[in-house]
Design a protein around this motif. Structure first.
Motif, PDB file in Angstrom:
ATOM      1  N   HIS A  11     -98.958 -43.473  14.346  1.00 11.04           N
ATOM      2  CA  HIS A  11     -97.952 -43.492  13.281  1.00 11.04           C
ATOM      3  C   HIS A  11     -97.954 -42.167  12.517  1.00 11.04           C
ATOM      4  CE1 HIS A  11     -98.585 -47.819  14.023  1.00 11.04           C
ATOM      5  NE2 HIS A  11     -97.287 -47.889  13.772  1.00 11.04           N
ATOM      6  N   ASP A  12     -96.911 -41.397  12.723  1.00  8.92           N
ATOM      7  CA  ASP A  12     -96.803 -40.098  12.063  1.00  8.92           C
ATOM      8  C   ASP A  12     -96.862 -40.206  10.550  1.00  8.92           C
ATOM      9  OD1 ASP A  12     -96.649 -38.855  14.510  1.00  8.92           O
ATOM     10  OD2 ASP A  12     -94.468 -38.591  14.454  1.00  8.92           O
ATOM     11  N   ASP A  13     -96.271 -41.268   9.976  1.00 11.66           N
ATOM     12  CA  ASP A  13     -96.304 -41.428   8.515  1.00 11.66           C
ATOM     13  C   ASP A  13     -97.742 -41.486   8.013  1.00 11.66           C
ATOM     14  OD1 ASP A  13     -93.542 -41.427   8.131  1.00 11.66           O
ATOM     15  OD2 ASP A  13     -93.388 -43.609   8.330  1.00 11.66           O
ATOM     16  N   ALA A  14     -98.576 -42.217   8.737  1.00 13.03           N
ATOM     17  CA  ALA A  14     -99.984 -42.333   8.336  1.00 13.03           C
ATOM     18  C   ALA A  14    -100.725 -41.027   8.594  1.00 13.03           C
ATOM     19  CB  ALA A  14    -100.655 -43.478   9.083  1.00 13.03           C
ATOM     20  N   LEU A  90    -108.121 -43.189   0.199  1.00  5.15           N
ATOM     21  CA  LEU A  90    -107.386 -41.959   0.501  1.00  5.15           C
ATOM     22  C   LEU A  90    -105.887 -42.105   0.258  1.00  5.15           C
ATOM     23  CD1 LEU A  90    -109.229 -40.850   3.765  1.00  5.15           C
ATOM     24  CD2 LEU A  90    -109.564 -39.987   1.432  1.00  5.15           C
ATOM     25  N   LEU A  91    -105.366 -43.304   0.446  1.00  4.55           N
ATOM     26  CA  LEU A  91    -103.946 -43.541   0.199  1.00  4.55           C
ATOM     27  C   LEU A  91    -103.647 -43.641  -1.296  1.00  4.55           C
ATOM     28  CD1 LEU A  91    -103.171 -46.091   3.049  1.00  4.55           C
ATOM     29  CD2 LEU A  91    -102.298 -43.750   2.881  1.00  4.55           C
ATOM     30  N   VAL A  92    -104.514 -44.314  -2.027  1.00  7.26           N
ATOM     31  CA  VAL A  92    -104.269 -44.565  -3.454  1.00  7.26           C
ATOM     32  C   VAL A  92    -104.698 -43.386  -4.331  1.00  7.26           C
ATOM     33  CG1 VAL A  92    -104.935 -46.054  -5.383  1.00  7.26           C
ATOM     34  CG2 VAL A  92    -104.399 -47.055  -3.190  1.00  7.26           C
ATOM     35  N   ALA A  93    -105.802 -42.767  -4.002  1.00  5.14           N
ATOM     36  CA  ALA A  93    -106.330 -41.667  -4.829  1.00  5.14           C
ATOM     37  C   ALA A  93    -106.809 -40.523  -3.934  1.00  5.14           C
ATOM     38  CB  ALA A  93    -107.459 -42.170  -5.723  1.00  5.14           C
ATOM     39  N   PRO A  94    -105.873 -39.862  -3.239  1.00  2.00           N
ATOM     40  CA  PRO A  94    -106.287 -38.778  -2.352  1.00  2.00           C
ATOM     41  C   PRO A  94    -106.961 -37.633  -3.109  1.00  2.00           C
ATOM     42  CG  PRO A  94    -103.898 -38.790  -2.589  1.00  2.00           C
ATOM     43  CD  PRO A  94    -104.423 -40.026  -3.261  1.00  2.00           C
ATOM     44  N   TRP A  95    -106.847 -37.648  -4.406  1.00  2.00           N
ATOM     45  CA  TRP A  95    -107.442 -36.623  -5.278  1.00  2.00           C
ATOM     46  C   TRP A  95    -108.836 -37.001  -5.737  1.00  2.00           C
ATOM     47  CZ3 TRP A  95    -102.600 -38.806  -6.006  1.00  2.00           C
ATOM     48  CH2 TRP A  95    -102.598 -40.002  -6.725  1.00  2.00           C
ATOM     49  N   TRP A  96    -109.482 -37.947  -5.092  1.00  2.00           N
ATOM     50  CA  TRP A  96    -110.795 -38.438  -5.539  1.00  2.00           C
ATOM     51  C   TRP A  96    -111.798 -37.302  -5.726  1.00  2.00           C
ATOM     52  CZ3 TRP A  96    -115.222 -37.651  -2.725  1.00  2.00           C
ATOM     53  CH2 TRP A  96    -115.057 -37.294  -1.377  1.00  2.00           C
ATOM     54  N   PRO A 119     -93.130 -35.070  -5.351  1.00  2.00           N
ATOM     55  CA  PRO A 119     -92.498 -36.170  -6.077  1.00  2.00           C
ATOM     56  C   PRO A 119     -92.297 -37.432  -5.228  1.00  2.00           C
ATOM     57  CG  PRO A 119     -91.087 -34.200  -6.063  1.00  2.00           C
ATOM     58  CD  PRO A 119     -92.334 -33.870  -5.331  1.00  2.00           C
ATOM     59  N   ASP A 120     -92.239 -37.280  -3.915  1.00  2.00           N
ATOM     60  CA  ASP A 120     -92.057 -38.444  -3.050  1.00  2.00           C
ATOM     61  C   ASP A 120     -93.387 -39.039  -2.565  1.00  2.00           C
ATOM     62  OD1 ASP A 120     -92.665 -36.273  -1.423  1.00  2.00           O
ATOM     63  OD2 ASP A 120     -91.352 -36.937   0.207  1.00  2.00           O
ATOM     64  N   LEU A 121     -94.497 -38.649  -3.190  1.00  2.00           N
ATOM     65  CA  LEU A 121     -95.806 -39.142  -2.800  1.00  2.00           C
ATOM     66  C   LEU A 121     -95.872 -40.674  -2.781  1.00  2.00           C
ATOM     67  CD1 LEU A 121     -99.196 -37.633  -3.637  1.00  2.00           C
ATOM     68  CD2 LEU A 121     -98.886 -40.047  -4.014  1.00  2.00           C
ATOM     69  N   PRO A 122     -95.384 -41.379  -3.789  1.00  2.00           N
ATOM     70  CA  PRO A 122     -95.462 -42.851  -3.725  1.00  2.00           C
ATOM     71  C   PRO A 122     -94.726 -43.439  -2.509  1.00  2.00           C
ATOM     72  CG  PRO A 122     -95.044 -42.144  -5.966  1.00  2.00           C
ATOM     73  CD  PRO A 122     -94.888 -40.928  -5.101  1.00  2.00           C
ATOM     74  N   ALA A 123     -93.584 -42.871  -2.160  1.00  2.00           N
ATOM     75  CA  ALA A 123     -92.838 -43.367  -1.000  1.00  2.00           C
ATOM     76  C   ALA A 123     -93.601 -43.065   0.293  1.00  2.00           C
ATOM     77  CB  ALA A 123     -91.445 -42.744  -0.957  1.00  2.00           C
ATOM     78  N   GLN A 124     -94.158 -41.868   0.382  1.00  2.00           N
ATOM     79  CA  GLN A 124     -94.948 -41.508   1.570  1.00  2.00           C
ATOM     80  C   GLN A 124     -96.169 -42.412   1.693  1.00  2.00           C
ATOM     81  OE1 GLN A 124     -95.984 -37.351   1.866  1.00  2.00           O
ATOM     82  NE2 GLN A 124     -93.935 -36.694   1.273  1.00  2.00           N
ATOM     83  N   ALA A 129     -99.153 -46.829   4.277  1.00  2.00           N
ATOM     84  CA  ALA A 129     -99.847 -48.119   4.127  1.00  2.00           C
ATOM     85  C   ALA A 129     -99.207 -49.175   5.017  1.00  2.00           C
ATOM     86  CB  ALA A 129     -99.833 -48.556   2.667  1.00  2.00           C
ATOM     87  N   THR A 130     -97.878 -49.195   5.065  1.00  2.00           N
ATOM     88  CA  THR A 130     -97.171 -50.150   5.919  1.00  2.00           C
ATOM     89  C   THR A 130     -97.503 -49.912   7.384  1.00  2.00           C
ATOM     90  OG1 THR A 130     -95.383 -50.389   4.313  1.00  2.00           O
ATOM     91  CG2 THR A 130     -94.876 -50.985   6.591  1.00  2.00           C
ATOM     92  N   ALA A 131     -97.497 -48.651   7.803  1.00  2.00           N
ATOM     93  CA  ALA A 131     -97.808 -48.317   9.194  1.00  2.00           C
ATOM     94  C   ALA A 131     -99.210 -48.781   9.581  1.00  2.00           C
ATOM     95  CB  ALA A 131     -97.668 -46.811   9.415  1.00  2.00           C
ATOM     96  N   LEU A 132    -100.134 -48.730   8.625  1.00  2.00           N
ATOM     97  CA  LEU A 132    -101.521 -49.124   8.895  1.00  2.00           C
ATOM     98  C   LEU A 132    -101.797 -50.595   8.601  1.00  2.00           C
ATOM     99  CD1 LEU A 132    -103.295 -45.959   7.433  1.00  2.00           C
ATOM    100  CD2 LEU A 132    -102.851 -46.500   9.847  1.00  2.00           C
ATOM    101  N   GLY A 133    -100.810 -51.292   8.037  1.00  2.00           N
ATOM    102  CA  GLY A 133    -100.989 -52.705   7.715  1.00  2.00           C
ATOM    103  C   GLY A 133    -101.966 -52.938   6.581  1.00  2.00           C
TER     104      GLY A 133
END
Length: 174
Positions: A11-14, A90-96, A119-124, A129-133
């Protein structure tokens, strides 16, 4: 459950989100130094970041194994119990890595910088997340869990620089 590593690759999105802003790339699991766990448990590098850090599975098994991160400067921390937990972080806080106190307020401040650039980070994030279930926790919950794992469970996962038999410094402390 299907392999999350396979899902990332398919999944390219992931893949794209995890590469940036997640700074996590499969296939970069060769660490810059010879290391081992003090406990003698198995250590398997499976991903890395752009600065020479490595993500390791600890022990025997599959993607449910604890995940330890070691940077290229001699610091290490157990980040998650299993790949699903790591990917949620990593999806929720990639800035950890930019957080020092792991508070919700600090994370919000660091996140603002990322959102300014992306700005489109939440959509990405949502597409990945959807691609990874994966169902995602809040930032606060993800960071609190990471800190709990690093500080409590992490005591049993000490990474050692093999040539000098010297432990890495903890990246996350109380």
């Amino acid at each position: 459950m299907d392999s999350l590593i396979t899902a990332i690759r398919e999944h390219d999105d992931a893949t794209d989100f995890l590469a940036w802003p997640g700074d996590f790339e499969l296939g970069r699991g060769d660490h810059v130094e010879e290391v081992h766990l003090a406990s003698g448990a198995a250590l398997e590098g499976f991903a890395g970041d752009g600065a020479g850090g490595t993500f390791f599975f600890c022990g025997e098994g599959g993607e449910e194994r604890p995940v330890l991160y070691a940077d290229s400067e001699g610091g290490a921390a157990l980040l998650a119990i299993g790949l699903p937990e790591l990917l949620r972080l990593l999806l929720v806080a990639p800035w950890w890595r930019d957080c020092r106190t792991f508070t919700e307020e600090e994370s919000r401040e660091v996140a603002a910088d990322y959102l300014e650039d992306m700005p489109d980070l939440p959509a990405q994030r949502g597409r990945a997340a959807t691609a990874l279930g994966l169902t995602l926790p809040t930032e606060a919950d993800a960071l609190a869990r990471m800190r709990e794992v690093a500080v409590e469970t992490g005591k049993d996962f000490v990474l050692v620089y093999t040539p000098e038999d010297k432990p890495y410094s903890p990246l996350i402390t109380k």
